[in-house]
Design an enzyme around this catalytic site. Structure first.
Site, PDB file in Angstrom:
ATOM      1  N   HIS A  10     -10.473   1.069   2.142  1.00 54.67           N
ATOM      2  CA  HIS A  10     -10.239   2.128   3.141  1.00 54.67           C
ATOM      3  C   HIS A  10     -11.435   2.053   4.086  1.00 54.67           C
ATOM      4  O   HIS A  10     -12.538   2.480   3.742  1.00 54.67           O
ATOM      5  CB  HIS A  10     -10.137   3.509   2.480  1.00 54.67           C
ATOM      6  CG  HIS A  10      -9.847   4.604   3.468  1.00 54.67           C
ATOM      7  ND1 HIS A  10      -8.653   5.274   3.499  1.00 54.67           N
ATOM      8  CD2 HIS A  10     -10.577   5.097   4.502  1.00 54.67           C
ATOM      9  CE1 HIS A  10      -8.665   6.146   4.496  1.00 54.67           C
ATOM     10  NE2 HIS A  10      -9.821   6.057   5.117  1.00 54.67           N
TER      11      HIS A  10
ATOM     12  N   LYS B 103      -9.561  -0.582  -5.451  1.00 56.94           N
ATOM     13  CA  LYS B 103      -9.573   0.104  -4.148  1.00 56.94           C
ATOM     14  C   LYS B 103     -10.916   0.766  -3.910  1.00 56.94           C
ATOM     15  O   LYS B 103     -11.401   1.537  -4.742  1.00 56.94           O
ATOM     16  CB  LYS B 103      -8.462   1.160  -4.138  1.00 56.94           C
ATOM     17  CG  LYS B 103      -8.384   2.003  -2.867  1.00 56.94           C
ATOM     18  CD  LYS B 103      -7.763   1.247  -1.705  1.00 56.94           C
ATOM     19  CE  LYS B 103      -7.880   2.004  -0.393  1.00 56.94           C
ATOM     20  NZ  LYS B 103      -6.875   3.019  -0.207  1.00 56.94           N
TER      21      LYS B 103
ATOM     22  N   HIS C  57       0.866  -1.208   0.000  1.00 54.11           N
ATOM     23  CA  HIS C  57       0.000   0.000   0.000  1.00 54.11           C
ATOM     24  C   HIS C  57       0.887   1.237   0.000  1.00 54.11           C
ATOM     25  O   HIS C  57       1.469   1.589   1.032  1.00 54.11           O
ATOM     26  CB  HIS C  57      -0.893   0.009   1.248  1.00 54.11           C
ATOM     27  CG  HIS C  57      -1.864   1.151   1.298  1.00 54.11           C
ATOM     28  ND1 HIS C  57      -3.207   0.976   1.571  1.00 54.11           N
ATOM     29  CD2 HIS C  57      -1.710   2.485   1.125  1.00 54.11           C
ATOM     30  CE1 HIS C  57      -3.822   2.150   1.555  1.00 54.11           C
ATOM     31  NE2 HIS C  57      -2.927   3.097   1.285  1.00 54.11           N
TER      32      HIS C  57
ATOM     33  N   HIS D 126       1.397   5.435  -1.765  1.00 49.30           N
ATOM     34  CA  HIS D 126       0.990   6.549  -2.631  1.00 49.30           C
ATOM     35  C   HIS D 126       2.252   7.113  -3.283  1.00 49.30           C
ATOM     36  O   HIS D 126       3.073   7.726  -2.594  1.00 49.30           O
ATOM     37  CB  HIS D 126       0.296   7.637  -1.808  1.00 49.30           C
ATOM     38  CG  HIS D 126      -0.942   7.144  -1.128  1.00 49.30           C
ATOM     39  ND1 HIS D 126      -2.195   7.254  -1.680  1.00 49.30           N
ATOM     40  CD2 HIS D 126      -1.111   6.491   0.053  1.00 49.30           C
ATOM     41  CE1 HIS D 126      -3.086   6.703  -0.867  1.00 49.30           C
ATOM     42  NE2 HIS D 126      -2.448   6.225   0.197  1.00 49.30           N
TER      43      HIS D 126
ATOM     44  N   HIS E 212      -4.475  -0.490   6.098  1.00 48.93           N
ATOM     45  CA  HIS E 212      -3.976   0.353   7.193  1.00 48.93           C
ATOM     46  C   HIS E 212      -4.892   0.324   8.424  1.00 48.93           C
ATOM     47  O   HIS E 212      -5.458   1.341   8.823  1.00 48.93           O
ATOM     48  CB  HIS E 212      -3.722   1.790   6.740  1.00 48.93           C
ATOM     49  CG  HIS E 212      -4.762   2.414   5.830  1.00 48.93           C
ATOM     50  ND1 HIS E 212      -6.090   2.444   6.125  1.00 48.93           N
ATOM     51  CD2 HIS E 212      -4.632   3.029   4.637  1.00 48.93           C
ATOM     52  CE1 HIS E 212      -6.737   3.062   5.147  1.00 48.93           C
ATOM     53  NE2 HIS E 212      -5.881   3.420   4.233  1.00 48.93           N
TER      54      HIS E 212
ATOM     55  N   ASP F  52       1.454   2.754   3.512  1.00 44.75           N
ATOM     56  CA  ASP F  52       0.605   3.936   3.346  1.00 44.75           C
ATOM     57  C   ASP F  52       1.437   5.215   3.332  1.00 44.75           C
ATOM     58  O   ASP F  52       0.966   6.268   3.768  1.00 44.75           O
ATOM     59  CB  ASP F  52      -0.496   4.006   4.414  1.00 44.75           C
ATOM     60  CG  ASP F  52      -1.605   4.985   4.023  1.00 44.75           C
ATOM     61  OD1 ASP F  52      -1.746   5.292   2.821  1.00 44.75           O
ATOM     62  OD2 ASP F  52      -2.318   5.459   4.922  1.00 44.75           O
TER      63      ASP F  52
HETATM   64  C1  NCD Z   1      -3.568   9.340   1.911  1.00 47.39           C
HETATM   65  C2  NCD Z   1      -3.131  10.355   0.856  1.00 47.39           C
HETATM   66  O1  NCD Z   1      -2.615  11.413   1.215  1.00 47.39           O
HETATM   67  O2  NCD Z   1      -3.278  10.048  -0.344  1.00 47.39           O
HETATM   68  N1  NCD Z   1      -3.508   9.949   3.204  1.00 47.39           N
HETATM   69  C3  NCD Z   1      -3.395   9.306   4.387  1.00 47.39           C
HETATM   70  O3  NCD Z   1      -3.466   9.963   5.429  1.00 47.39           O
HETATM   71  N2  NCD Z   1      -3.194   8.005   4.439  1.00 47.39           N
HETATM   72  C4  NCD Z   1      -4.923   8.837   1.593  1.00 47.39           C
HETATM   73  C5  NCD Z   1      -5.283   7.594   2.358  1.00 47.39           C
HETATM   74  O4  NCD Z   1      -4.716   6.537   2.145  1.00 47.39           O
HETATM   75  O5  NCD Z   1      -6.180   7.685   3.205  1.00 47.39           O
HETATM   76 ZN    ZN Z   2      -3.349   5.113   1.643  1.00 52.42          ZN
END
Ligand code: NCD
Ligand code: ZN
Length: 346
Positions: free
Chosen positions: A137, A100, A14, A16, A175, A248
């Site tokens: 999520h 997702k 996971h 970003h 998460h 995450d």
């Molecule tokens: C994530 C993001 O900034 O894309 N932020 C976070 O706090 N984890 C989005 C998410 O996974 O909830």
């Molecule tokens: Zn995330």
């Protein structure tokens, strides 16, 4: 005392990676440690089609000229209008590994998310039939539900009903942050698993308010009470195949975090494996790090284990306050404190 550990190269289930200049800046941190990563699709606009996922995958590989061995595993952002045929075709073509589910407005770039799971039942039935995992999520978004209760309420209102309706669907509860989530995952069948972040293993909600407001400790789902952090540490280090590594890592530029309305997200990619290793060491469970980081995820996803290895050495080092990534200034998780394990062979 163990001073060196060598494990199969881990994967991040996971992350970003963002897009554009931020992608170029942050992707190498992930590729340094991990062989594969599940790439979150919450770009703006989100990645909702196989064609846009294939194009995003290309941009990721272009951003990693020095890491040709890294494999991004792409995900489809589900909307109320999600197209089951496109998703199934993308999965069959090896473009989509998973899809997702963001409840609409639950978190960053989730405005296009699903307003009611009832709208996507056809898509989920198809995913169950083809064995495609659903990544969730798990928070309700109702403003009348206290933010610290949103995960536990999601289990009751959405997840329990979902697994009753689709008992064969593979689901990763992403998460997780609560003891309720651990209990739910433990008591569910083998098709239900969860990722756990390094920050939810290290911090509880007090970290956001330690002698002032600490925006770099704010993420979603938000960190909970200490009893929940302890339940997560127990689950992660238990050896159960239901739990695996998902950072995450969610970078936002410093000005977007340090703001009157700061973004949610903790940027932990620079020292993610080191951060998990500290937890497993503190719990006396270093022998279980490899299962959590490198084995349980691929087994759940039906993918081969990585064959190469990484070595970590016990070696204190200070994490810098800020990282300059191209034009962006980012504050990494553990900024200003020390970590006790370091990757020596990456
Ligand atoms: C994530 C993001 O900034 O894309 N932020 C976070 O706090 N984890 C989005 C998410 O996974 O909830
Ligand atoms: Zn995330």
């Amino acid at each position: 005392m163990t001073d060196t550990i060598t494990i199969r190269r881990p994967d991040d289930w996971h992350v970003h990676l963002r897009d554009g200049a931020m992608l170029e800046a942050v992707a190498p941190f992930t590729a340094r440690q991990f062989a594969r990563a599940i790439i979150m699709p919450n770009l703006s606009p989100p990645v909702t089609s196989a064609a846009s996922a294939a194009a995003y995958r290309e941009r990721i590989m272009t951003a990693l000229p020095d890491n040709p061995g890294f494999t991004p595993l792409m995900t489809c952002y589900l909307t109320d209008d999600a197209d089951a045929d496109d998703i199934a075709a993308g999965h069959a073509a090896g473009i989509f590994t998973a899809a997702k589910l963001y409840p609409a407005n639950a978190t960053t770039n989730s405005a296009h998310g699903v307003t009611d799971v009832a709208h996507i039942m056809g898509v989920l039935e198809r995913m169950q039939a083809i064995g495609m995992p659903l990544l969730v999520h798990g928070e309700v978004t109702d403003s009348d539900i206290d933010i610290f209760d949103r995960e536990a309420v999601f289990i009751e209102r959405v997840l329990e009903k979902l697994i009753a309706a689709l008992p064969g669907l593979k689901i990763v509860f992403e998460h997780i942050t609560t003891e309720q989530a651990v209990q739910f995952v433990d008591s569910a069948g083998p098709n239900i698993a969860a990722t756990i972040t390094p920050h939810h293993l290290h911090i509880n909600r007090n970290a956001m308010f330690a002698s002032g407001m600490r925006p770099h400790a704010y993420c979603l789902p938000v960190a909970k009470r200490e009893q929940h952090r302890l339940a997560l540490r127990k689950a992660a280090t238990s050896g159960s195949v239901k739990y695996f590594l998902g950072t995450d890592s969610a970078p936002h530029e410093i000005h977007a975090k340090e703001s009157a309305c700061g973004c949610a997200g903790i940027f932990n990619a620079p020292y993610a494996l080191e951060s998990y290793a500290a937890v497993f060491d503190e719990e006396g469970a270093l022998d279980r790090l490899e299962g959590f980081a490198s084995e349980h995820g691929p087994k759940f996803y039906g993918l081969p284990l990585n064959e190469d290895r990484v070595t970590l050495k016990r070696d204190n080092f200070a994490v810098s306050d800020k990282l300059q990534a191209g034009d962006a200034t980012l504050v990494p998780f553990h900024a200003g404190s020390e970590l006790i394990w370091r990757i020596v062979q990456a």
